[in-house]
Design a protein around this motif. Sequence first.
Motif, PDB file in Angstrom:
ATOM      1  N   PHE A 103       0.848  -1.184   0.000  1.00 34.43           N
ATOM      2  CA  PHE A 103       0.000   0.000   0.000  1.00 34.43           C
ATOM      3  C   PHE A 103       0.894   1.248   0.000  1.00 34.43           C
ATOM      4  N   GLU A 104       0.387   2.304  -0.697  1.00 31.34           N
ATOM      5  CA  GLU A 104       1.061   3.601  -0.637  1.00 31.34           C
ATOM      6  C   GLU A 104       0.072   4.656  -0.145  1.00 31.34           C
ATOM      7  N   ALA A 105       0.617   5.724   0.452  1.00 26.99           N
ATOM      8  CA  ALA A 105      -0.222   6.737   1.095  1.00 26.99           C
ATOM      9  C   ALA A 105      -1.049   7.530   0.095  1.00 26.99           C
ATOM     10  N   GLN A 106      -0.578   7.692  -1.139  1.00 25.22           N
ATOM     11  CA  GLN A 106      -1.312   8.463  -2.143  1.00 25.22           C
ATOM     12  C   GLN A 106      -0.944   7.985  -3.528  1.00 25.22           C
ATOM     13  N   SER A 107      -1.735   8.416  -4.502  1.00 29.88           N
ATOM     14  CA  SER A 107      -1.498   8.013  -5.883  1.00 29.88           C
ATOM     15  C   SER A 107      -0.236   8.676  -6.423  1.00 29.88           C
ATOM     16  N   GLY A 108       0.232   8.129  -7.522  1.00 32.55           N
ATOM     17  CA  GLY A 108       1.431   8.686  -8.146  1.00 32.55           C
ATOM     18  C   GLY A 108       2.711   8.133  -7.580  1.00 32.55           C
ATOM     19  N   GLY A 109       2.616   7.078  -6.810  1.00 35.51           N
ATOM     20  CA  GLY A 109       3.806   6.522  -6.195  1.00 35.51           C
ATOM     21  C   GLY A 109       4.489   5.493  -7.077  1.00 35.51           C
ATOM     22  N   LEU A 110       5.281   4.664  -6.436  1.00 34.64           N
ATOM     23  CA  LEU A 110       6.076   3.665  -7.160  1.00 34.64           C
ATOM     24  C   LEU A 110       5.209   2.553  -7.745  1.00 34.64           C
ATOM     25  N   ASN A 122      -4.581   2.813  -3.155  1.00 33.99           N
ATOM     26  CA  ASN A 122      -3.332   2.735  -3.913  1.00 33.99           C
ATOM     27  C   ASN A 122      -2.513   1.537  -3.391  1.00 33.99           C
ATOM     28  N   TYR A 123      -2.786   0.390  -3.911  1.00 30.20           N
ATOM     29  CA  TYR A 123      -2.046  -0.797  -3.506  1.00 30.20           C
ATOM     30  C   TYR A 123      -2.022  -1.789  -4.650  1.00 30.20           C
ATOM     31  N   ILE A 124      -1.067  -2.700  -4.564  1.00 31.26           N
ATOM     32  CA  ILE A 124      -0.996  -3.803  -5.531  1.00 31.26           C
ATOM     33  C   ILE A 124      -0.816  -5.107  -4.764  1.00 31.26           C
ATOM     34  N   SER A 125      -1.285  -6.184  -5.345  1.00 27.80           N
ATOM     35  CA  SER A 125      -1.085  -7.521  -4.780  1.00 27.80           C
ATOM     36  C   SER A 125      -0.141  -8.280  -5.698  1.00 27.80           C
ATOM     37  N   LEU A 126       0.989  -8.649  -5.169  1.00 28.04           N
ATOM     38  CA  LEU A 126       1.963  -9.403  -5.959  1.00 28.04           C
ATOM     39  C   LEU A 126       1.510 -10.847  -6.119  1.00 28.04           C
ATOM     40  N   PRO A 127       1.930 -11.511  -7.181  1.00 29.26           N
ATOM     41  CA  PRO A 127       1.581 -12.926  -7.360  1.00 29.26           C
ATOM     42  C   PRO A 127       2.079 -13.760  -6.178  1.00 29.26           C
ATOM     43  N   GLU A 128       1.313 -14.785  -5.841  1.00 28.29           N
ATOM     44  CA  GLU A 128       1.752 -15.669  -4.761  1.00 28.29           C
ATOM     45  C   GLU A 128       3.105 -16.275  -5.097  1.00 28.29           C
ATOM     46  N   GLN A 129       3.932 -16.446  -4.076  1.00 33.24           N
ATOM     47  CA  GLN A 129       5.244 -17.037  -4.275  1.00 33.24           C
ATOM     48  C   GLN A 129       5.603 -17.925  -3.095  1.00 33.24           C
ATOM     49  N   THR A 130       6.480 -18.873  -3.356  1.00 33.06           N
ATOM     50  CA  THR A 130       6.929 -19.832  -2.340  1.00 33.06           C
ATOM     51  C   THR A 130       8.266 -19.384  -1.773  1.00 33.06           C
ATOM     52  N   ILE A 131       8.374 -19.441  -0.478  1.00 32.50           N
ATOM     53  CA  ILE A 131       9.666 -19.146   0.148  1.00 32.50           C
ATOM     54  C   ILE A 131      10.648 -20.220  -0.307  1.00 32.50           C
ATOM     55  N   ASP A 132      11.708 -19.807  -1.006  1.00 32.91           N
ATOM     56  CA  ASP A 132      12.599 -20.760  -1.661  1.00 32.91           C
ATOM     57  C   ASP A 132      13.547 -21.434  -0.673  1.00 32.91           C
ATOM     58  N   ARG A 133      14.397 -22.297  -1.222  1.00 30.82           N
ATOM     59  CA  ARG A 133      15.307 -23.058  -0.375  1.00 30.82           C
ATOM     60  C   ARG A 133      16.334 -22.181   0.318  1.00 30.82           C
ATOM     61  N   ASN A 134      16.504 -20.969  -0.180  1.00 33.19           N
ATOM     62  CA  ASN A 134      17.384 -20.011   0.486  1.00 33.19           C
ATOM     63  C   ASN A 134      16.653 -19.241   1.586  1.00 33.19           C
ATOM     64  N   SER A 165      12.551   4.697   0.564  1.00 31.64           N
ATOM     65  CA  SER A 165      13.143   5.768  -0.232  1.00 31.64           C
ATOM     66  C   SER A 165      12.597   5.820  -1.649  1.00 31.64           C
ATOM     67  N   ARG A 166      11.737   4.913  -2.000  1.00 32.98           N
ATOM     68  CA  ARG A 166      11.204   4.842  -3.367  1.00 32.98           C
ATOM     69  C   ARG A 166       9.691   5.035  -3.393  1.00 32.98           C
ATOM     70  N   ALA A 167       8.977   4.347  -2.485  1.00 31.02           N
ATOM     71  CA  ALA A 167       7.518   4.429  -2.483  1.00 31.02           C
ATOM     72  C   ALA A 167       7.062   5.521  -1.512  1.00 31.02           C
ATOM     73  N   ILE A 168       5.766   5.850  -1.618  1.00 30.49           N
ATOM     74  CA  ILE A 168       5.194   6.900  -0.765  1.00 30.49           C
ATOM     75  C   ILE A 168       4.607   6.247   0.483  1.00 30.49           C
ATOM     76  N   GLU A 169       5.342   6.395   1.608  1.00 31.35           N
ATOM     77  CA  GLU A 169       4.925   5.832   2.898  1.00 31.35           C
ATOM     78  C   GLU A 169       4.364   4.408   2.719  1.00 31.35           C
ATOM     79  N   PRO A 170       5.187   3.517   2.250  1.00 31.75           N
ATOM     80  CA  PRO A 170       4.684   2.158   1.956  1.00 31.75           C
ATOM     81  C   PRO A 170       4.299   1.390   3.215  1.00 31.75           C
ATOM     82  N   GLN A 171       3.272   0.593   3.083  1.00 30.38           N
ATOM     83  CA  GLN A 171       2.874  -0.373   4.103  1.00 30.38           C
ATOM     84  C   GLN A 171       2.694  -1.729   3.427  1.00 30.38           C
ATOM     85  N   VAL A 172       3.193  -2.771   4.105  1.00 33.51           N
ATOM     86  CA  VAL A 172       3.228  -4.111   3.500  1.00 33.51           C
ATOM     87  C   VAL A 172       2.428  -5.084   4.366  1.00 33.51           C
ATOM     88  N   VAL A 173       1.625  -5.908   3.713  1.00 33.42           N
ATOM     89  CA  VAL A 173       0.862  -6.957   4.390  1.00 33.42           C
ATOM     90  C   VAL A 173       1.201  -8.285   3.717  1.00 33.42           C
TER      91      VAL A 173
END
Length: 403
Positions: A103-110, A122-134, A165-173
């Motif tokens: 999530f970003e605080a406002q539009s026009g972000g990364l 203003n948010y995106i959902s990344l494709p599901e991924q598996t935590i790899d062997r690393n 430093s790239r996105a606008i006040e990012p929040q991650v879930v």
Amino acid sequence: MGCSRIGSTRVAIVVALTTILASCTSLPRSGPDHKDVDRDAAVKVTTKERRVGIDYALVDLSKNVLSYFTAPQPTSFKGFGGGRGGAPEIPLGYGDVVSVAIFEAQSGGLFIPSDAGSRPGNYISLPEQTIDRNGTITIPYAGRVPAAGRLKETVEQDVEDRLASRAIEPQVVITTTTSRSSQVAILGDVNNPQRVEISPAGERVLDVISAAGGLTTNNIETNVTLQRRGKTATVAYTTLLKNPAENIYVAPDDTISIDHERRTFLMLGAAGTSGRFDFEESNLTLGEAIAKAGGLRDDRADPAQVLLYRLVPKKTVQAMHVDTTRFAGEMVPVIIRANMRDPATLFAVQQFKMEDKDIIYISNSDSVELVKFLDIVNSVSSTVSGVTDDANDTRNAVQDLGN
């Protein structure tokens, strides 16, 4: 006059045959004679030491001895922790499938969602991924982020710091869609052995057993073994039911094994019934075991020579101030002797706890051995005139003396 002569004859025969018996070692019996047991003990608590055959220690059951033979202390699950408080936090692990929303605080972000004009936020959902062997996941503009072994909140904060430093006040879930690392294996005597996934609410040991369909055996004599990171402990299933402190929360990669162990003891010698007996009860005392086998036979048993055979930890024997230098290994063969002629011993046998695979042997009385000898004399000399009558007279004399 005739009766006096017969009585004297009987007494004379008894004395003579008793003398013969003193040197006779071939009479049939169902186990070792108590005199042999006493003589051949490698270590005795009350008598002179002597080493003959297999080394063992002979211990007379008494009030002082009882304290060394208390019920064995079972291992406990308390050492694993997780008995009190809320459910433990479960970290992410290898093979877990996660979804990440940014999530970003406002539009026009990364991050600009493809359907930004058709939905709020203003948010995106990344494709599901598996935590790899690393042990990592990949986040655009944040790179490969360590995830395995870390709490979701920690990984979310790490991603936010990398994007600050790239996105606008990012929040991650981060959401776990498939948990493959936070599972517990349960096997053994359950209806449905399987791997059980641990929920965020937390599962306790009994919850996992229930998820596997419950036990296939009786509660009594069923043990539960928990393995965690090289550490193992076993408790009775009935203990889990009675003591909530033992019903701890499970952790990822725990293995729970359910085993029904049939506990038995052997009863030999002059008991009401000889053979192998099941404990059935969760705790069985020596007195209860003797009663279970029908008690001592009045016509054969020597109440002063009730012998219990057991392998005892060396440290227990040493605590009794017994020299254990003759014994190799950590277990010492011990014969515990109970004198049931002593009225106080009846209290002691009700406090002495039986253990799995104990052997109880009840010796024959000396008078029984004499009668056996007379039967042999009777059978061997049955063709000799008068010997049979003498043997019968002697047997009657023995019975008269016993009365």
